[in-house]
Write a protein that holds these residues in place. Structure first.
Motif, PDB file in Angstrom:
ATOM      1  N   CYS A  21       4.204  18.087  -2.800  1.00  0.00           N
ATOM      2  CA  CYS A  21       3.805  17.816  -3.604  1.00  0.00           C
ATOM      3  C   CYS A  21       2.594  17.729  -3.413  1.00  0.00           C
ATOM      4  O   CYS A  21       1.631  17.126  -2.955  1.00  0.00           O
ATOM      5  N   PRO A  22       2.322  19.111  -2.999  1.00  0.00           N
ATOM      6  CA  PRO A  22       0.689  18.981  -2.418  1.00  0.00           C
ATOM      7  C   PRO A  22      -0.308  18.861  -3.488  1.00  0.00           C
ATOM      8  O   PRO A  22      -1.649  18.433  -3.688  1.00  0.00           O
ATOM      9  N   GLU A  23      -0.303  18.668  -4.919  1.00  0.00           N
ATOM     10  CA  GLU A  23      -1.877  18.133  -5.885  1.00  0.00           C
ATOM     11  C   GLU A  23      -1.537  16.875  -5.655  1.00  0.00           C
ATOM     12  O   GLU A  23      -2.678  16.314  -5.842  1.00  0.00           O
ATOM     13  N   THR A  24      -0.422  16.117  -5.135  1.00  0.00           N
ATOM     14  CA  THR A  24      -1.176  14.684  -4.326  1.00  0.00           C
ATOM     15  C   THR A  24      -1.011  14.032  -3.414  1.00  0.00           C
ATOM     16  O   THR A  24      -1.063  12.955  -2.766  1.00  0.00           O
ATOM     17  N   LEU A  25      -1.078  15.513  -2.376  1.00  0.00           N
ATOM     18  CA  LEU A  25      -1.590  14.940  -1.059  1.00  0.00           C
ATOM     19  C   LEU A  25      -0.384  14.801  -0.700  1.00  0.00           C
ATOM     20  O   LEU A  25       0.037  14.709   0.339  1.00  0.00           O
ATOM     21  N   ASN A  26       0.812  15.226  -1.196  1.00  0.00           N
ATOM     22  CA  ASN A  26       2.275  14.433  -0.604  1.00  0.00           C
ATOM     23  C   ASN A  26       2.639  12.761  -0.902  1.00  0.00           C
ATOM     24  O   ASN A  26       3.227  12.728  -0.151  1.00  0.00           O
ATOM     25  N   ALA A  27       1.569  12.233  -2.285  1.00  0.00           N
ATOM     26  CA  ALA A  27       2.069  10.757  -2.221  1.00  0.00           C
ATOM     27  C   ALA A  27       3.208  10.756  -2.169  1.00  0.00           C
ATOM     28  O   ALA A  27       3.996  11.056  -3.247  1.00  0.00           O
ATOM     29  N   LEU A  28       3.929   9.981  -2.324  1.00  0.00           N
ATOM     30  CA  LEU A  28       5.011   9.051  -1.997  1.00  0.00           C
ATOM     31  C   LEU A  28       4.992   8.416  -3.136  1.00  0.00           C
ATOM     32  O   LEU A  28       4.657   7.149  -3.743  1.00  0.00           O
ATOM     33  N   SER A  29       6.457   8.602  -4.166  1.00  0.00           N
ATOM     34  CA  SER A  29       6.300   8.307  -5.113  1.00  0.00           C
ATOM     35  C   SER A  29       7.954   7.762  -5.313  1.00  0.00           C
ATOM     36  O   SER A  29       8.979   7.804  -4.212  1.00  0.00           O
ATOM     37  N   GLY A  60      -2.549  17.762   3.516  1.00  0.00           N
ATOM     38  CA  GLY A  60      -1.918  16.459   3.302  1.00  0.00           C
ATOM     39  C   GLY A  60      -0.242  16.189   4.098  1.00  0.00           C
ATOM     40  O   GLY A  60       0.001  17.072   3.488  1.00  0.00           O
ATOM     41  N   PHE A  61      -0.491  15.664   4.861  1.00  0.00           N
ATOM     42  CA  PHE A  61       0.922  15.408   5.333  1.00  0.00           C
ATOM     43  C   PHE A  61       1.291  13.772   4.789  1.00  0.00           C
ATOM     44  O   PHE A  61       2.842  14.205   3.529  1.00  0.00           O
ATOM     45  N   SER A  62       0.166  13.169   4.288  1.00  0.00           N
ATOM     46  CA  SER A  62       0.634  12.004   2.515  1.00  0.00           C
ATOM     47  C   SER A  62       0.261  11.413   2.971  1.00  0.00           C
ATOM     48  O   SER A  62      -0.752  10.401   2.992  1.00  0.00           O
ATOM     49  N   SER A  63      -0.297  11.358   1.305  1.00  0.00           N
ATOM     50  CA  SER A  63      -1.973  10.396   1.019  1.00  0.00           C
ATOM     51  C   SER A  63      -1.109   8.680   1.022  1.00  0.00           C
ATOM     52  O   SER A  63      -2.325   7.816   0.371  1.00  0.00           O
ATOM     53  N   GLY A  64      -0.329   8.164   1.106  1.00  0.00           N
ATOM     54  CA  GLY A  64       0.460   7.279   0.841  1.00  0.00           C
ATOM     55  C   GLY A  64       1.961   7.017  -0.414  1.00  0.00           C
ATOM     56  O   GLY A  64       1.904   8.596  -0.899  1.00  0.00           O
ATOM     57  N   VAL A  65       1.471   6.183  -0.641  1.00  0.00           N
ATOM     58  CA  VAL A  65       2.475   5.597  -1.991  1.00  0.00           C
ATOM     59  C   VAL A  65       1.374   5.586  -3.558  1.00  0.00           C
ATOM     60  O   VAL A  65       0.506   6.035  -3.428  1.00  0.00           O
ATOM     61  N   ASP A  66       2.342   6.871  -4.226  1.00  0.00           N
ATOM     62  CA  ASP A  66       1.692   7.338  -5.758  1.00  0.00           C
ATOM     63  C   ASP A  66       1.356   6.088  -6.641  1.00  0.00           C
ATOM     64  O   ASP A  66       2.908   5.665  -6.770  1.00  0.00           O
ATOM     65  N   LEU A  67       0.995   5.552  -6.512  1.00  0.00           N
ATOM     66  CA  LEU A  67       0.404   4.615  -7.918  1.00  0.00           C
ATOM     67  C   LEU A  67       0.654   5.141  -9.359  1.00  0.00           C
ATOM     68  O   LEU A  67       0.657   4.218 -10.028  1.00  0.00           O
ATOM     69  N   ASN A 106      -0.574  17.126   9.079  1.00  0.00           N
ATOM     70  CA  ASN A 106      -0.913  18.482   9.016  1.00  0.00           C
ATOM     71  C   ASN A 106      -2.189  18.062   8.080  1.00  0.00           C
ATOM     72  O   ASN A 106      -2.870  18.967   7.558  1.00  0.00           O
ATOM     73  N   GLY A 107      -2.647  16.880   7.737  1.00  0.00           N
ATOM     74  CA  GLY A 107      -3.857  16.681   6.933  1.00  0.00           C
ATOM     75  C   GLY A 107      -4.227  15.134   7.004  1.00  0.00           C
ATOM     76  O   GLY A 107      -3.775  14.356   7.913  1.00  0.00           O
ATOM     77  N   VAL A 108      -4.313  14.671   5.876  1.00  0.00           N
ATOM     78  CA  VAL A 108      -4.093  12.787   5.501  1.00  0.00           C
ATOM     79  C   VAL A 108      -2.875  12.586   5.904  1.00  0.00           C
ATOM     80  O   VAL A 108      -2.098  13.218   5.394  1.00  0.00           O
ATOM     81  N   CYS A 109      -3.101  11.431   6.745  1.00  0.00           N
ATOM     82  CA  CYS A 109      -2.360  10.442   6.635  1.00  0.00           C
ATOM     83  C   CYS A 109      -2.227   9.331   6.504  1.00  0.00           C
ATOM     84  O   CYS A 109      -3.021   8.669   7.431  1.00  0.00           O
ATOM     85  N   ALA A 112       1.352   4.156   3.522  1.00  0.00           N
ATOM     86  CA  ALA A 112       2.931   4.675   3.901  1.00  0.00           C
ATOM     87  C   ALA A 112       3.334   5.675   4.688  1.00  0.00           C
ATOM     88  O   ALA A 112       4.162   5.950   5.320  1.00  0.00           O
ATOM     89  N   GLY A 113       1.799   6.714   4.327  1.00  0.00           N
ATOM     90  CA  GLY A 113       2.374   8.225   4.855  1.00  0.00           C
ATOM     91  C   GLY A 113       2.022   7.683   6.861  1.00  0.00           C
ATOM     92  O   GLY A 113       3.000   8.300   7.655  1.00  0.00           O
ATOM     93  N   VAL A 114       1.215   6.236   6.849  1.00  0.00           N
ATOM     94  CA  VAL A 114       1.087   6.292   8.685  1.00  0.00           C
ATOM     95  C   VAL A 114       2.412   5.681   8.574  1.00  0.00           C
ATOM     96  O   VAL A 114       3.286   6.243   9.621  1.00  0.00           O
ATOM     97  N   SER A 115       2.908   4.835   8.139  1.00  0.00           N
ATOM     98  CA  SER A 115       4.160   4.084   8.502  1.00  0.00           C
ATOM     99  C   SER A 115       5.653   5.214   8.837  1.00  0.00           C
ATOM    100  O   SER A 115       6.055   5.209   9.478  1.00  0.00           O
ATOM    101  N   LEU A 116       5.036   6.680   7.455  1.00  0.00           N
ATOM    102  CA  LEU A 116       6.463   7.193   7.769  1.00  0.00           C
ATOM    103  C   LEU A 116       6.495   8.377   9.035  1.00  0.00           C
ATOM    104  O   LEU A 116       7.434   8.777   9.964  1.00  0.00           O
ATOM    105  N   ALA A 117       4.810   8.804   9.168  1.00  0.00           N
ATOM    106  CA  ALA A 117       4.779   9.356  10.557  1.00  0.00           C
ATOM    107  C   ALA A 117       4.986   8.474  11.411  1.00  0.00           C
ATOM    108  O   ALA A 117       6.152   9.350  12.393  1.00  0.00           O
ATOM    109  N   LEU A 118       4.837   7.316  12.179  1.00  0.00           N
ATOM    110  CA  LEU A 118       4.847   6.386  13.215  1.00  0.00           C
ATOM    111  C   LEU A 118       6.473   5.959  13.204  1.00  0.00           C
ATOM    112  O   LEU A 118       6.834   5.586  14.223  1.00  0.00           O
ATOM    113  N   SER A 119       7.224   6.395  12.101  1.00  0.00           N
ATOM    114  CA  SER A 119       8.758   6.558  12.419  1.00  0.00           C
ATOM    115  C   SER A 119      10.032   7.112  13.248  1.00  0.00           C
ATOM    116  O   SER A 119      10.591   6.733  12.956  1.00  0.00           O
ATOM    117  N   CYS A 120       9.041   7.954  13.450  1.00  0.00           N
ATOM    118  CA  CYS A 120       9.613   9.622  14.329  1.00  0.00           C
ATOM    119  C   CYS A 120       8.962   9.057  15.905  1.00  0.00           C
ATOM    120  O   CYS A 120       8.143   8.249  16.076  1.00  0.00           O
TER     121      CYS A 120
END
Length: 261
Positions: A21-29, A60-67, A106-109, A112-120
């Motif tokens: 979802c590059p248009e939202t920097l992969n925000a998590l919905s 972006g990797f993920s900009s967090g929760v999609d509000l 690969n970009g902004v993290c 919730a994107g940080v939590s996703l990465a650190l869960s790896c």
């Protein structure tokens, strides 16, 4: 699997989940969590996959929760439902995978994107990437496990500063602090991430799962309890086909060929 919000590719014992979802920097919905959970279930069901790589498209990797994304079917009187019933089980499923997991940031993290990465298990980041605990900037507290994951990685003092100030943490500093495994040049990110997952995909898979168990339990065990757990896991590792192959290869002075069992 090509979901609405991500792509899953399984090839040569490796699964790759790419947030798309590059248009939202992969925000998590809600939709992306459903797709992500389904992808993890598919990875678990596959007898082929021996390593997992997670990354994002675009900047972006993920900009967090999609509000702003719609949340069809959620109870408007239960604001915790998304975190409790979608984020928590999905992130826990990722954390509990028996196979080794790698995040290529690969970009902004953020958030919730940080939590996703650190869960790896292993996190690499491009030099231009950054991490930010953005919750406080919205008048919110950390969620999706961030307060635990970040504190475990960098300690209370640094985690508290990140949470209270909500400032960007450059990838290079994140590596220096021990938040991630390595910071690499942008044009080398996927090359290095691919090299790691390729190595893991032909390694002793059962042994990796035992190492993951040791690392998880070390956070709470006493030294005595951890040594007992090491003995238990070592006993299990000795009984694997991969251990027998490693000993045989050592005697024959050749590289072992692991089957993951």
């Amino acid at each position: 699997m090509n979901g609405e919000t991500l792509q899953l590719e399984i090839k040569d014992n490796i699964a790759c989940i790419t947030l798309n979802c590059p248009e939202t920097l992969n925000a998590l919905s809600m939709r992306s969590l459903i797709d992500f959970h389904a992808s993890l279930k598919q990875v678990i069901a596959s007898h082929e996959v021996r390593a997992l790589l997670i990354t994002g498209t675009g900047r972006g990797f993920s900009s967090g929760v999609d509000l702003t994304a719609p949340r069809p079917g959620l109870n408007p009187d239960d604001p915790d439902e998304l975190l409790r019933d979608y984020f928590a089980p999905t992130y826990q499923l990722l954390k509990d995978l028996r196979i080794p997991t790698v995040a290529a940031v690969n970009g902004v993290c953020a958030g919730a994107g940080v939590s996703l990465a650190l869960s790896c298990d292993i996190v690499l980041a491009a030099r231009s990437a950054y991490f930010v605990q953005a919750f406080v900037n919205l008048g919110l507290v950390p969620d999706t496990g961030a307060s635990w994951l970040v504190t475990q990685a960098v300690g209370s003092a640094r985690a508290t500063g990140l949470m209270l100030l909500g400032e960007k943490l450059a990838a290079e500093t994140a590596a220096d602090w021990g938040l991630i495994w390595k910071c690499v040049d942008d044009d080398k990110l996927m090359q290095e991430a691919s090299a790691i997952v390729n190595k893991l995909a032909v390694g002793p898979t059962t042994t990796y799962s035992l190492i993951k168990r040791l690392m998880r339990d070390a956070k709470n065990n006493s030294l005595r309890d951890q040594i007992l757990l090491e003995n238990e896991c070592q006993s299990l590792a000795r009984k694997t086909e991969d251990n027998a192959e490693a000993r045989k290869a050592f005697a024959e002075k050749r590289k072992p060929v692991y089957n993951g069992r």
